[in-house]
Design a protein around this motif. Sequence first.
Motif, PDB file in Angstrom:
ATOM      1  N   THR B 339       0.850  -1.193   0.000  1.00 51.01           N
ATOM      2  CA  THR B 339       0.000   0.000   0.000  1.00 51.01           C
ATOM      3  C   THR B 339       0.890   1.249   0.000  1.00 51.01           C
ATOM      4  O   THR B 339       0.632   2.219  -0.723  1.00 51.01           O
ATOM      5  N   ILE B 340       1.944   1.204   0.847  1.00 49.54           N
ATOM      6  CA  ILE B 340       2.850   2.359   0.932  1.00 49.54           C
ATOM      7  C   ILE B 340       3.450   2.644  -0.441  1.00 49.54           C
ATOM      8  O   ILE B 340       3.436   3.773  -0.929  1.00 49.54           O
ATOM      9  N   ILE B 341       3.944   1.591  -1.107  1.00 47.81           N
ATOM     10  CA  ILE B 341       4.597   1.790  -2.410  1.00 47.81           C
ATOM     11  C   ILE B 341       3.586   2.277  -3.458  1.00 47.81           C
ATOM     12  O   ILE B 341       3.887   3.180  -4.249  1.00 47.81           O
ATOM     13  N   LEU B 359      11.169   9.597   2.308  1.00 44.22           N
ATOM     14  CA  LEU B 359      12.318   8.788   2.762  1.00 44.22           C
ATOM     15  C   LEU B 359      11.969   7.800   3.881  1.00 44.22           C
ATOM     16  O   LEU B 359      12.407   6.650   3.854  1.00 44.22           O
ATOM     17  N   ASN B 360      11.183   8.272   4.856  1.00 45.06           N
ATOM     18  CA  ASN B 360      10.842   7.391   5.986  1.00 45.06           C
ATOM     19  C   ASN B 360      10.104   6.156   5.515  1.00 45.06           C
ATOM     20  O   ASN B 360      10.422   5.032   5.911  1.00 45.06           O
ATOM     21  N   ILE B 362      10.010   4.919   2.480  1.00 45.52           N
ATOM     22  CA  ILE B 362      10.874   4.095   1.622  1.00 45.52           C
ATOM     23  C   ILE B 362      11.766   3.213   2.485  1.00 45.52           C
ATOM     24  O   ILE B 362      11.981   2.035   2.206  1.00 45.52           O
ATOM     25  N   LEU B 363      12.277   3.800   3.550  1.00 44.47           N
ATOM     26  CA  LEU B 363      13.163   3.065   4.445  1.00 44.47           C
ATOM     27  C   LEU B 363      12.435   1.882   5.096  1.00 44.47           C
ATOM     28  O   LEU B 363      12.985   0.776   5.180  1.00 44.47           O
ATOM     29  N   ILE B 364      11.205   2.117   5.499  1.00 42.90           N
ATOM     30  CA  ILE B 364      10.403   1.045   6.124  1.00 42.90           C
ATOM     31  C   ILE B 364      10.219  -0.104   5.132  1.00 42.90           C
ATOM     32  O   ILE B 364      10.436  -1.275   5.451  1.00 42.90           O
ATOM     33  N   VAL B 365       9.859   0.251   3.897  1.00 40.71           N
ATOM     34  CA  VAL B 365       9.617  -0.787   2.885  1.00 40.71           C
ATOM     35  C   VAL B 365      10.919  -1.527   2.568  1.00 40.71           C
ATOM     36  O   VAL B 365      10.936  -2.755   2.435  1.00 40.71           O
ATOM     37  N   LEU B 366      12.001  -0.781   2.487  1.00 46.13           N
ATOM     38  CA  LEU B 366      13.305  -1.387   2.191  1.00 46.13           C
ATOM     39  C   LEU B 366      13.676  -2.401   3.279  1.00 46.13           C
ATOM     40  O   LEU B 366      14.124  -3.512   2.979  1.00 46.13           O
ATOM     41  N   LEU B 367      13.468  -2.006   4.527  1.00 39.39           N
ATOM     42  CA  LEU B 367      13.776  -2.914   5.648  1.00 39.39           C
ATOM     43  C   LEU B 367      12.906  -4.164   5.579  1.00 39.39           C
ATOM     44  O   LEU B 367      13.389  -5.279   5.778  1.00 39.39           O
ATOM     45  N   PHE B 368      11.628  -3.959   5.264  1.00 40.01           N
ATOM     46  CA  PHE B 368      10.695  -5.086   5.131  1.00 40.01           C
ATOM     47  C   PHE B 368      11.183  -6.038   4.036  1.00 40.01           C
ATOM     48  O   PHE B 368      11.262  -7.250   4.222  1.00 40.01           O
ATOM     49  N   ASP B 369      11.520  -5.458   2.877  1.00 44.66           N
ATOM     50  CA  ASP B 369      11.981  -6.273   1.728  1.00 44.66           C
ATOM     51  C   ASP B 369      13.225  -7.078   2.095  1.00 44.66           C
ATOM     52  O   ASP B 369      13.290  -8.282   1.872  1.00 44.66           O
TER      53      ASP B 369
END
Lengths: 315, 389
Positions: B339-341, B359-360, B362-369
Amino acid sequence: MVLQMKKEAIRIERLKKYYNNKPVLEDINLVIYEEEIFGLLGPNGAGKSTLMECIVGLRPYDYGEVYIDGESLGYRGNNIKEKIGFVPQDPLLYDDLTVEENIRFFASMYDVPKNLVKNRIDLLTNWLNMHEFINKKVKILSGGQKRRAGIAVSLIHEPDILILDEPTTGLDPNIRREFWNIIKKLNEDGKTIVISTHYMEEADELCERVGIINDGKILDIDAPIELKRRYGGSIKIVIHVRTRFLEKALEALAEYNAELHIDRIIIPDRDESDISEIKKYLLANDIIPESIEVKMPTLEDVFIHLTGRRLGDNE
Amino acid sequence: MNKIVSIAIKDFKLLIRNRSALFWNIMFPLLIMLLFVAIFGRQTPITINVGIIDQDNDLLSETFIEALNSSNLTRVLMFNNKIDAEEAISSQEIEAYIIIPGGFTSNLTSGRNTYVDIYVDMSNPDTTQITEGLLREFVSRFNEIIREKWIEYSEQYFPPHVISYIYSFAKPINASIHEAEAGPRVGYKEYIISGMIGYGFLFSALASATNVIVKEKEEKTIKRIKLSKANPWDILIGKTIAILFNLYLYIGIMLGIAYLLLKPEIYWNIPQILFLSLLGGLGGIAIGLILSILSESPEAASGASISIAVFLQFFIGLYFPIEFLPEYLQIVSNILPFTIIVNVLRDTMLYNIPLFSFLNMILIVLLFDVALYLLGSMIYLMKIQREEV
C-alpha cells in the motif's frame, strides 16, 4: 586381473542411507575402475537410484564415504562435480526450452568456455544423431529423443565418469539397442560408465562387471560370466506348462531330477538331445507343454539364486 | 556471475514462453485496466431519463421543460398521465417523473407560490441518490432564475438600496466555483494506471516467484542444477533477476498501452517509477519465495500465492482508494508495504512529488523487503542443502 591394475574412479566405503529410520542402503562397499562399464542390476525399489544419487552427491548419506577419483564426495568441490555426468531416469530438461538452449544453459552451469560450446554441441548433435530435433522444444520430443537430449546435456562438460540411472527403461527394444551402442562408444572414448538397470540382458551385453543389488544390499560383484558360472548353474532345459499341470509335470519328470522354479520346471545338466524324450514323457501323462527350450545360464538365474525371486517380481 | 546471468535468462525465457502465465500477468491486468477506465473513468456524466406530465401547458411550464431538456444530464420524455409514467418507471424507461400542476405559470406570474411533484424510482440505490440530487438541484436553480427575473423586474419600481436589500434577502450567499491551480486534473484513468503497477507486485512478482521456484522443484530440473557448479545463491539471485525482468516487462507494456490508448495526464518520472517498482517487486518476490518453500506441495504453493495476490489486490488501493474500505480494514491496509509503495507511486505519477519526501516510508519498505528476502533465502538455502528442494 587387468581390472585390479586400473585406477579407481569411484570408491564407496560402508555407505548407509536411511529413510524414516528404515535402511534403504546397507553397508555398501564398492569400487569402480576407470574406463570400465559397471552395472547395478536389481529390481525396482532395490536401492539403485538412491545409490546413484548418493554417488553423484544429490542425496546426503547417513554413514560411510564416497570417493571420486580419490577425493571425498563429502567435500563436493567443483572439481569433483566437473568429473561426473549424471543421466537421471527422467531426462530432467526444461520443456519450454529447445534442446540446444538446454545444452547451452547447462554448459554455462559448468563454466564451459563459450568458444567451446558451439563446437561441442555440433559434436554431440552428430554423435547422438540429434539433427532433426536440436532446435525443437523438449516438450514435443519423443521419449527416445528426450533421453538422447538428456545424455547430451550430461556430456556437455566432458565428464570422465558418466552415471546413467536406468537409461533405457520404457524404450522399445530397437531404441534400447541404439542406446547400448551409444554407451559402448562413450566407453571406447575412455569414459567410466556406471549404469543401473533391471534388464538382465542390458547388464549382460554392456557391463564388464555387475553388482547384484537387492533390498539396499549388494549381494555380489563380478563379471557377468563369473556370476553366471558361480550362481547360474549349468545348461538346462526349461519347460513351461499351464500352472495347473505344474505338479503333475514335476512328478512325470521326477527321474530327470526336475525342479520347480516359480512358474516353470527346470531340468539341470541336460541339452537339446534330451528334448524329444522329455516331450514324450509329458504327452504320455496328458500334459501338453507350452514350450521346451534349452537355456544357457543368465544373470536372471544369478538373481534368482541369490534372492529367491525373479528380477521383475517388484514391477 | 556468468551462471547468475544464465539462470536469469533461462527463467525469463520460461516465464515469457508460458502462455497461461503471460495471459494472467500481462493481458489480464491490461484488460482490467481498460475495463475499469471504461466503467469508472467516463468524462461524460450519466444521463437521467425524466418523465414530465405537463398539466399546465403554459409559458413557464414549457420553459421548465425546455431547461430540463437542454441539460446534458437529463433527457425528457413526455407523458399524458400518471399511469403511463408509472409504467415507464416499472419498465426502467425513466428514473423519475415530474408532474407540473395546472396554474403553474399563472401562480408564478401573479406572485403566488406553486409546486411540482417529483416521483423517483427508489428500487435502484445507485441511481436514486443521483436522480434525487440532480432534480432537487435543477428545481433550486430554476427558483433562482425566477427570483432573479422578479428582482430585475422590480428594479424599475424600487430605489437601489431597497433592491440591494431584496437581493440580500433573496440570495444571502453567492457561491461561485473556480478552478484552483493544483496541477493536472486527476481522473480515474490516472488513478488506476499508478495502481496497476501495484498489480505487478502481486502477480508478476509474488505469484511468478512462487511459480518459478515450485516448477523447478516439481519438474526436478533443480536436481541437474544442484549437480552442476552453480551454488544456491546463483540460483536464487538468477531467479530474482528473471522475475524482476518479468515485472518490468509487464510495467513497460502496461504503461505503453496506457500512454497510447488512454493518454493519461501523469508525470513520467521513469527513474523514480522504476526504483519504486523494484522495492514493490522485491517484497513480492520475498513473499513468493517463502510461500514456495513453506508449502507442502507445488500445487499448495501456487494456490497460496494466487490466493494471497487476489486477496491483497483489494486492500492496497490498486483500483479504488483505501478510504472505500471499512475503517478497521484501512488500518490493516495502511501498514502493508505494498500500500505504501502504491501510494508513493501515485504521488510520484500524479503530483510529481520527489522521492526524498517519502524517505521514511521508503526506508520502512526497504527494511521489510530485505528482512523478508533474507529470511526466505536462508530457508531456501537450508532446504536446498538437504534434499527437500
